[in-house]
Design a protein around this motif. Sequence first.
Motif, mmCIF file in Angstrom:
data_model
loop_
_atom_site.group_PDB
_atom_site.id
_atom_site.type_symbol
_atom_site.label_atom_id
_atom_site.label_comp_id
_atom_site.label_asym_id
_atom_site.label_seq_id
_atom_site.Cartn_x
_atom_site.Cartn_y
_atom_site.Cartn_z
ATOM 1 N N PHE A 32 0.824 -1.207 0.000
ATOM 2 C CA PHE A 32 0.000 0.000 0.000
ATOM 3 C C PHE A 32 0.866 1.268 0.000
ATOM 4 O O PHE A 32 0.407 2.341 0.354
ATOM 5 C CB PHE A 32 -0.930 -0.006 1.211
ATOM 6 N N SER A 35 -0.333 4.623 -1.398
ATOM 7 C CA SER A 35 -1.400 5.352 -0.703
ATOM 8 C C SER A 35 -0.799 6.278 0.347
ATOM 9 O O SER A 35 -0.002 5.840 1.169
ATOM 10 C CB SER A 35 -2.349 4.376 -0.004
ATOM 11 N N SER A 70 -6.133 4.152 1.525
ATOM 12 C CA SER A 70 -6.415 2.730 1.528
ATOM 13 C C SER A 70 -6.953 2.338 2.899
ATOM 14 O O SER A 70 -6.267 2.485 3.910
ATOM 15 C CB SER A 70 -5.140 1.946 1.217
#
Length: 79
Positions: A32, A35, A70
């Motif tokens: 992630f 993000s 996220s």
Amino acid sequence: MAVSSSVPSLGLSCPDFRLPATDGKTYGKGDFAASPVLVVMFICNHCPYVKAVEDRLLALVREYSPRASSLRASAPTTP
């Protein structure tokens, strides 16, 4: 049952983690990285408290996902 929880200080780094997902894959913090915000919620999908706020959790996802954030939920007690 816990009646309070602690709130971590803002700005702390996220520790590295690896969690299994319902798609059969395992995800970690690095997945992630694109993000700017990562929220990991540890919930139990049959808990009455979680069920009571499910609509609010979904609203958070709808509001923040378009902003490249996220939001992920983990149900550690669900096989």
